[in-house]
Design an enzyme around this catalytic site. Structure first.
Site, PDB file in Angstrom:
ATOM      1  N   ASN A   5       0.902  -1.041   0.074  1.00  0.00           N
ATOM      2  CA  ASN A   5      -0.030  -0.036   0.073  1.00  0.00           C
ATOM      3  C   ASN A   5       0.960   1.316  -0.200  1.00  0.00           C
ATOM      4  O   ASN A   5       1.403   1.587   1.075  1.00  0.00           O
ATOM      5  CB  ASN A   5      -0.902   0.014   1.151  1.00  0.00           C
ATOM      6  CG  ASN A   5      -1.973   1.145   1.203  1.00  0.00           C
ATOM      7  OD1 ASN A   5      -1.750   2.199   0.482  1.00  0.00           O
ATOM      8  ND2 ASN A   5      -3.026   0.852   1.961  1.00  0.00           N
ATOM      9  N   ASP A   6       1.135   1.852  -1.069  1.00  0.00           N
ATOM     10  CA  ASP A   6       2.027   2.993  -1.456  1.00  0.00           C
ATOM     11  C   ASP A   6       1.726   3.984  -0.599  1.00  0.00           C
ATOM     12  O   ASP A   6       2.364   4.963  -0.419  1.00  0.00           O
ATOM     13  CB  ASP A   6       2.019   3.205  -2.954  1.00  0.00           C
ATOM     14  CG  ASP A   6       3.098   2.488  -3.711  1.00  0.00           C
ATOM     15  OD1 ASP A   6       4.008   1.933  -3.159  1.00  0.00           O
ATOM     16  OD2 ASP A   6       2.748   2.341  -4.919  1.00  0.00           O
ATOM     17  N   CYS A   7       0.364   4.001  -0.105  1.00  0.00           N
ATOM     18  CA  CYS A   7      -0.102   5.502   0.668  1.00  0.00           C
ATOM     19  C   CYS A   7      -0.311   5.329   1.910  1.00  0.00           C
ATOM     20  O   CYS A   7      -0.664   6.060   2.705  1.00  0.00           O
ATOM     21  CB  CYS A   7      -1.364   5.649  -0.178  1.00  0.00           C
ATOM     22  SG  CYS A   7      -1.389   5.761  -1.949  1.00  0.00           S
TER      23      CYS A   7
ATOM     24  N   ASN B 222       1.959   5.651   4.571  1.00  0.00           N
ATOM     25  CA  ASN B 222       3.433   6.035   4.381  1.00  0.00           C
ATOM     26  C   ASN B 222       3.757   6.522   6.215  1.00  0.00           C
ATOM     27  O   ASN B 222       3.335   7.930   6.557  1.00  0.00           O
ATOM     28  CB  ASN B 222       3.545   7.443   3.759  1.00  0.00           C
ATOM     29  CG  ASN B 222       2.933   7.219   2.403  1.00  0.00           C
ATOM     30  OD1 ASN B 222       1.787   7.913   1.984  1.00  0.00           O
ATOM     31  ND2 ASN B 222       3.439   6.479   1.522  1.00  0.00           N
TER      32      ASN B 222
END
Ligand code: BGC
Ligand code: NOJ
Length: 814
Positions: free
Chosen positions: A486-488, A490
């Site tokens: 999940n790149d988001c 963070n």
């Protein structure tokens, strides 16, 4: 509501109305020369790299949308009326408009006042060019005098520079025109040794190469001055904006047809042979002239088209299924496999939503994409794996992306996504299971492309696994780094400045935030690696991996279980993410999917409970949302995920990529009805009837469908280039239909709906065609096998004796 229909026989989607909710696109090209093409002929072409070798110009996010394309205008010389047979750019009211998107080609045609015009666009195999075959037919009772105008706009190669650096670019455009062929040579005199050309089969009445001359000042593509007046002006571009336009005159008797072929191509010259004569600045056109001469002949274009069809027949023929569900059949047999090839070719670079500028080939993405195409192009999958591996860093981590033209890691994005290295293990093991090619493990591959650092691929896998062991957090779970899948999410970003990249900004030292997702992934890859080690005769190493896996599984149970579902992560304050303790984002799909597919809690019911929670809290009729409740405000400590309005993208959108993880999880608990039900909810073909809601193409998956928190629940976005393609293909073929590759041969392990009486599959595997017939004789998933007429114990089809070309498998489910 529908905007067309599937023509499965011809492997086409036929669009019958040009004003689809969004441009519905297709891809041209399958090797090096590529293009995207919409249902109204919008789109662009490039050679290998959508940013650095962009051939034609496209205007992203323009209004009206989808401008820049492969345009043709017809003009009736008697009345002066003109129109575009592909609807755009003129948007006249056409009769009988159809766009047939097929395998590697698109045909757009229509009728207007008795004139039929149909253009077939495709890229021949093994050539760096595209062909437009325009057939014009006069259905009138009288002769028709017509003018045909073609037009494309050249991009000045580097698409990023092209759309920003106008102070220079307005002064560098250059062309040559010879024998009616337009050659685009901007920057050729200095450091480029490539040029583009645009040719036509007919003797032309004229040409234009300067955009302003063709369009006229303050005019757009919908009413070019040259078309309006019926005459081009033989303009030669100097600076400003080079275009290519041919003017062809046709006189058609009643009932007569004529075909005009256009050829648009890319050509490279050896550096020392750039000019002809060599002391001039004139392009050496020898090589280009030969291909132009070949393909401007309609019969040669037809032959090339036939070869392209054979290529696709062969690829798709490798796995064909016949199930009771038309949507399953259509997607597996045609469109899902085709989309997997698009993700292979494009990764995430060029679509209606990906500008072709920002993103090269993702390390994580490309490895997962392999799951969907490895059976079709094993040789090229091998090459892809080796290219990816060469961008691994000595630490075992990896560049997050690499550029296809240079095959070098992308420094701007860098590394530090802590899930990345594990996907290499998934990719390699999928490749070996499919091909049985163990030799790949001994290929010497450098780290970070540094000569001299070569090590066997197997060593890269070892480092991938170790990377996580060397980066465990306070709970013994893997540290997340910049982000995991999940790149988001963070967790080390803490960005409060507008414009900062969530992906590359790191304000924390990353020693606390942990990912339960990577822990689940680790279980899967650890077992794969143990299997690989065992096959290499490294029993001790194999059991060490399994030891680490067992330890991690314990950690997940201890610190990754929330009572009713799996926790998602721990943030930089060591607080749970995706837990009942949170006010928002209490439950995430990723860990429910990945931990269950990795087999956590199959015996003691944890898996079943996690899946039950998923059904209760995350499932909607349009698919399973990513998390709930959606984040309603920005959380500094979570990053980009909370930057999206509720219901979109990673903030509780239906992120279709991860739905198949839950489908596979459902198969692991034996729930075929549940698995196939989820499969159907996001299957684009099954959503065709609600195209006005779904809005994206009904023949390919989109990355996202708006979740229930969004006002547009059910609306898809970001079609085509998404890991959704590979994972759905993998879930339906290998886990639901259960025709599963393994290191030791083909497994037959269907977990299908109870109502299905059976299904058939024809699957080529390691050079042998398996004709598989599955029949239900009870409600369960217990398999008994008969192979070539003889009963076989278990559910592994033994590898056939050398020389055998077909294996017949009959499986009974009880
Ligand atoms: C998107 C992600 C994507 C990432 C890649 C984000 O803005 O939401 O889906 O993976 O960008 O850079
Ligand atoms: C899209 C990216 O391409 C992929 O790598 C990522 O896993 C998903 N978005 C989820 O953020």
């Amino acid at each position: 509501m529908k905007y067309g229909y599937f023509d499965d026989q011809n492997r086409e989607y036929v669009i019958t109305q040009p004003d689809t909710p969004l441009p519905w696109i297709n891809y041209l090209g399958c090797q090096a020369y590529f293009g995207i093409i919409s249902n109204t002929a919008g789109g662009y072409s490039f050679y290998r790299d959508a940013r650095l070798r962009r051939i034609t110009r496209y205007r992203y996010n323009n209004v009206p949308y989808d401008f820049g394309g492969r345009y043709i205008y017809l003009r009736d010389e008697a009345s002066g009326e003109f129109w575009s047979p592909s609807w755009q750019p003129t948007r006249n009211k056409l009769e009988e408009y159809t766009c047939r998107h097929g395998m590697g080609y698109t045909t757009i045609g229509s009728k207007y006042k008795g004139i039929e015009a149909r253009t077939r666009y495709f890229v021949p195999l093994d050539e760096n060019l595209e062909i437009w075959q325009l057939t014009v037919t006069n259905h009138r009772a009288q002769a028709a005098e017509l003018s045909v105008f073609s037009v494309i706009e050249f991009c000045l190669w580097d698409a990023q520079d092209d759309s920003t650096n106008f102070q220079r670019n307005f002064s560098i455009g250059q062309v040559e025109i010879e024998d009616g062929v337009i050659y685009h040579k901007t920057e050729y005199r200095e450091r480029r040794d490539h040029f583009a050309y645009f040719a036509c089969s007919e003797r032309i009445a004229g040409y234009d190469t300067q955009r302003e001359a063709f369009l006229g000042p303050y005019r757009g593509w919908e009413n070019p001055a040259a078309v309006e007046r019926g005459r081009v002006s033989n303009s030669v571009a100097h600076g400003w904006a080079p275009v290519g336009s041919h003017h062809v005159k046709l006189l058609l008797k009643p009932g007569e047809s004529h075909q005009v072929v256009f050829v648009l191509g890319y050509q490279e010259n050896p550096r020392e042979e750039k000019f002809d004569p060599s002391d001039s600045q004139i392009i050496n056109k020898k090589s280009a002239k030969a291909v132009i001469a070949k393909y401007r002949v309609a019969a040669n274009a037809d032959a090339a088209f036939k070869k392209l069809s054979e290529y696709w027949n062969e690829l798709l023929g490798l796995c064909q299924v016949d199930t009771p569900d038309v949507h399953t059949n259509r997607m597996v047999n045609i469109w899902n496999a085709y989309q997997c090839m698009a993700t292979f070719n494009m990764s995430r670079s060029a679509s209606f939503y990906e500008s072709g500028i920002g993103r090269g080939l993702g390390f994580r993405d490309s490895n997962q994409d392999l799951l969907g195409f490895v059976h079709m192009v094993p040789g090229r999958a091998r090459e892809r794996i080796l290219d990816l591996t060469a961008t691994q860093l000595p630490s075992g981590g990896a560049y997050h992306q690499y550029q296809p033209l240079t095959k070098r890691g992308n420094n701007d994005v860098g590394s530090g996504f802590n899930d990345d290295p594990h996907w290499l293990i998934i990719g390699v093991s999928a490749y070996i299971k499919e091909t049985g090619d163990w030799s790949i493990l001994d290929e010497a591959v450098p780290y970070d492309n540094v000569p001299g650092s070569e090590m066997p691929l197997y060593e890269h896998l070892q480092r991938s696994f170790r990377y996580t062991l060397e980066r465990l957090g306070p709970h013994g779970l893997p540290l997340i780094g910049r982000a995991d899948w999940n790149d988001c999410l963070n967790l080390n970003c803490f960005s409060d400045s507008p414009g900062q990249s969530f992906q590359t900004t790191t304000n924390k030292d990353g020693k606390v935030a942990e990912s339960v997702f990577i822990a689940g992934l680790f279980l899967l890859t650890g077992r794969e690696l143990a299997d690989i080690a065992r096959h290499r005769g490294l029993a001790g190493e194999a059991s060490a991996y399994l030891g680490e896996v067992a330890k991690m599984e314990k950690t997940i149970r201890q610190h990754g279980w929330d009572g009713e579902w799996f926790i998602r992560a721990y943030d930089d304050f060591s607080r749970k993410v995706g837990s009942k303790e949170n006010a928002e984002g209490k439950i995430f799909i990723e860990t429910q999917g990945f931990c269950t597919l990795a087999g956590v809690g199959l015996e003691d019911g944890l898996a079943a409970r996690a899946l039950e929670s998923t059904r209760k809290l995350l499932a909607t009729k349009h698919g399973i949302v990513l998390q709930q409740p959606a984040y309603s405000k920005y959380y500094l400590e979570y990053g980009e995920i909370s930057s999206y309005p509720p219901g979109y993208k990673e903030n509780a959108g239906i992120f279709c990529h991860n739905n198949p993880w839950v489908m596979i999880g459902e198969t692991r608990v034996g729930n075929g009805d549940g698995a196939h039900d989820y499969y159907t909810r996001i299957n684009p073909s099954a959503r065709e009837e609600i195209s006005e809601v779904h809005r994206c193409e009904p023949y390919v998956y989109a990355q996202m469908i708006a979740g229930r928190d969004a006002p547009t629940h059910g609306e898809a976005k970001n079609s085509w280039l998404t890991g959704t393609a590979a994972w759905n293909y993998y879930a339906i073929t290998q886990w639901i239909l259960g025709i599963r590759t393994s290191f030791d041969g083909m497994l037959i392990a269907p977990v299908i709906p109870k109502s299905w009486r059976g299904f058939r599959v024809s699957r080529k595997f390691r050079g042998v065609t398996y004709e598989i017939e599955v029949k239900r004789a009870g409600d369960g998933n217990q398999v008994s096998l008969e192979v070539n007429g003889a009963p076989v114990k278990g559910n592994l089809v033994p590898l056939p004796a050398p020389g055998m070309k077909t294996v017949s498998v009959k499986a009974t489910l009880r």
